[in-house]
Design a protein around this motif. Structure first.
Motif, mmCIF file in Angstrom:
data_model
loop_
_atom_site.group_PDB
_atom_site.id
_atom_site.type_symbol
_atom_site.label_atom_id
_atom_site.label_comp_id
_atom_site.label_asym_id
_atom_site.label_seq_id
_atom_site.Cartn_x
_atom_site.Cartn_y
_atom_site.Cartn_z
ATOM 1 N N HIS A 284 16.889 11.653 -0.023
ATOM 2 C CA HIS A 284 18.290 11.149 0.054
ATOM 3 C C HIS A 284 19.038 11.871 -1.021
ATOM 4 O O HIS A 284 18.748 12.429 -2.093
ATOM 5 C CB HIS A 284 18.490 9.874 -0.521
ATOM 6 C CG HIS A 284 17.557 8.857 0.155
ATOM 7 N ND1 HIS A 284 17.608 8.062 1.407
ATOM 8 C CD2 HIS A 284 16.213 8.402 -0.328
ATOM 9 C CE1 HIS A 284 16.594 7.428 1.601
ATOM 10 N NE2 HIS A 284 15.587 7.428 0.492
ATOM 11 N N HIS B 180 13.588 11.008 8.699
ATOM 12 C CA HIS B 180 13.517 9.848 7.821
ATOM 13 C C HIS B 180 13.387 8.530 8.493
ATOM 14 O O HIS B 180 14.396 7.785 8.928
ATOM 15 C CB HIS B 180 14.600 9.787 6.615
ATOM 16 C CG HIS B 180 14.225 8.905 5.454
ATOM 17 N ND1 HIS B 180 14.349 9.323 4.168
ATOM 18 C CD2 HIS B 180 13.794 7.643 5.464
ATOM 19 C CE1 HIS B 180 13.970 8.187 3.458
ATOM 20 N NE2 HIS B 180 13.567 7.191 4.111
ATOM 21 N N ASP C 170 16.794 6.689 7.897
ATOM 22 C CA ASP C 170 16.180 5.728 7.100
ATOM 23 C C ASP C 170 16.094 4.403 8.122
ATOM 24 O O ASP C 170 15.954 3.288 7.725
ATOM 25 C CB ASP C 170 16.791 5.508 5.925
ATOM 26 C CG ASP C 170 16.003 4.991 4.831
ATOM 27 O OD1 ASP C 170 14.983 4.470 5.031
ATOM 28 O OD2 ASP C 170 16.473 4.784 3.624
ATOM 29 N N HIS D 61 11.146 4.434 9.160
ATOM 30 C CA HIS D 61 10.093 3.672 8.821
ATOM 31 C C HIS D 61 9.543 2.819 9.883
ATOM 32 O O HIS D 61 10.179 1.763 10.221
ATOM 33 C CB HIS D 61 10.498 2.798 7.740
ATOM 34 C CG HIS D 61 10.964 3.500 6.456
ATOM 35 N ND1 HIS D 61 10.161 3.792 5.429
ATOM 36 C CD2 HIS D 61 12.072 4.084 6.127
ATOM 37 C CE1 HIS D 61 10.606 4.604 4.579
ATOM 38 N NE2 HIS D 61 11.944 4.883 4.899
ATOM 39 N N LYS E 280 4.211 10.818 0.225
ATOM 40 C CA LYS E 280 5.675 10.127 -0.110
ATOM 41 C C LYS E 280 5.611 9.513 -1.319
ATOM 42 O O LYS E 280 5.030 8.524 -1.699
ATOM 43 C CB LYS E 280 6.400 9.277 0.997
ATOM 44 C CG LYS E 280 7.841 9.098 0.404
ATOM 45 C CD LYS E 280 8.468 7.489 1.428
ATOM 46 C CE LYS E 280 9.648 7.567 0.395
ATOM 47 N NZ LYS E 280 10.608 6.570 1.204
HETATM 48 ZN ZN LIG Z 1 13.345 5.308 3.485
#
Ligand SMILES: [Zn+2]
Length: 447
Positions: free
Chosen positions: A230, A99, A341, A101, A183
């Motif tokens: 999550h 995960h 994340d 970005h 996603k």
């Molecule tokens: Zn995320």
């Protein structure tokens, strides 16, 4: 460059003309960046197929692939080959952060420098597709990148899916542009979500992401979403924002029956919980030494959209509940994935946060092996299952990708030992710890 070539010639000379060099001293320079056939000699090998350590094994890699794993005594080393003395060290598969970005090229290096050799991009600018190509061509020091196109309902930051027609178009465009996954995010209406899933099935592109609110957790699992991004998504789409443990068994059962993977991403929830209603905490977090490797674009711009320190109360009970839930998912055999994340989440340093996610997994009650498996074997199974073009990854096994971490201590005894690196092999390219730190200092200076 000339020095490098001479060095290789010299090394080849040693290995081709002195057969006793098979067990002989290993040339190690203070800083190494070696892209050729390599053998790790006398390693304690953790294949991650199970929690067994193979003592005194040697692992041979060629053209970015693991070609042989044998007791050190039986390995015949072909020439020319670069030897790495792994005596007393532990060789394990590289980690996957499922995960991330990534928005800027400078986000990438810290993953590799922390042993992360695979990342799954969970939404952001499409320049990631260019980074993915550069990584595959070994033009940049980067994990192997898998990327998902971001779809949401009203106000989407990516593809828009407020109607069935929009959802269908979004999937078509994402697939045709070469993204690996779709996603989904919170606000896709049920009709649009159904159309999205139908189109994705037709076009053979897997769908991953949040617990989409309208269809709910049960709806998206029934529809065939293959990953929940999550653990907290269950709070919003199944547990009715409560911490009612009586609801856990049914959530676990329906997830297990669906075959979906779950990325608990507890590091993020923990990071938010630490900031929640705690003025001053963010400054403390930003003062951590690893923050100097996080791009100022994140620290000074993107992170400004969050401010959890002004929130009232706390979310500690929810955090504790999610740990209990994660352990129950693990006990039931639901496949779990590591994921951080980063760099999106304020207060988490990209690359470094993988240790915090591992630590959180162990805090749930998972063994170090189970925690590490979420970032190796299970992540590899996920990639191997859903990205058909990719080479097998996630184990030390013949014909698997040569993505490896060499450690000075046994990570099965303590996941913190993953920090005790001697170096990282990425797609067959060996980067010693000295080389990695050199690159990291260069990165920090560039900011
Ligand atoms: Zn995320």
């Amino acid at each position: 460059m000339t020095v490098k070539i001479l060095y290789f010639l010299f090394l080849s000379f040693i290995t081709c003309c002195d057969k006793s060099a098979k067990e002989g001293p290993v040339a190690v320079r203070p800083s190494e960046d070696i892209d050729k056939d390599i053998v790790f000699l006398h390693a304690n090998v953790i294949t991650m197929e199970n929690d067994i350590v193979l003592g005194d094994y040697s692992v041979y890699t060629k053209n970015g692939i693991i070609t042989k794993i044998e007791p050190a005594s039986s390995l015949v080393i072909p020439d020319p080959v670069f030897k790495i003395d792994a005596t007393g060290k532990y060789l394990m598969p590289g980690l996957a952060d499922m995960h991330t970005h990534i928005w800027y090229k400078e986000d990438i290096l810290p993953y590799v420098a922390n042993g992360v050799t695979t990342i799954l991009h969970m939404g952001g600018p499409s320049i990631i597709l260019q980074f993915r190509a550069e990584a595959a061509a070994k033009q940049i020091i980067s994990p192997t990148i898998f990327a998902s196109g971001f779809v949401d309902g009203p106000g989407s930051r990516g593809w828009l899916a407020t109607t069935a027609a929009e959802a269908s178009t979004a999937v078509e465009e994402i697939k045709n542009a070469g993204w690996d996954f779709v996603k989904v995010y919170n606000s896709i209406p049920t009709d649009a979500y159904t159309a999205l899933m139908d189109k994705a099935r037709e076009m053979h592109i897997p769908v991953i992401g949040h617990g989409v609110r309208a269809p709910g957790m049960q709806g998206i699992l029934n529809a065939g979403q293959v990953m929940i991004a999550h653990a907290e998504e269950y709070l919003y789409t199944y547990f009715n924002n409560t911490t009612d443990e009586a609801l856990i068994p049914s959530a676990v059962t329906m997830t297990k029956n669906s075959g979906a993977y779950v990325t608990p991403n507890l590091v993020t929830y923990e990071t938010i919980a630490r900031q929640w209603g705690q003025p001053g905490m963010l400054q403390q977090m930003l003062a951590q030494p690893e923050m100097k490797y996080v791009s100022p674009k994140w620290k000074n711009n993107n992170w400004g959209q969050f401010d959890f320190t002004r929130r009232a109360g706390n979310i500690n009970a929810q955090y504790d509940f999610l740990k209990i839930f994660t352990k129950k998912l693990s006990d039931a055999g639901v496949p779990l994935l590591l994921g951080t994340d980063t760099p999106f989440m304020i207060g988490e340093a990209n690359g470094f946060a993988i240790y915090d996610d591992l630590r959180n997994m162990v805090a749930c009650g998972l063994t170090p092996y189970q925690a590490l498996r979420a970032g190796t074997k299970t992540a590899g199974e996920f990639i191997n299952k859903y990205v058909v073009t990719s080479r097998p990854v996630g184990l030390i096994k013949e014909n698997y990708k040569a993505d490896l971490i060499l450690l000075n201590a046994n990570p099965l005894l303590n996941v913190e030992n993953v920090k005790q690196r001697a170096g990282v092999m990425i797609n067959g390219r060996w980067l010693s710890e000295a080389k990695l730190q050199e690159e990291m200092e260069r990165l920090a200076k560039s900011f």
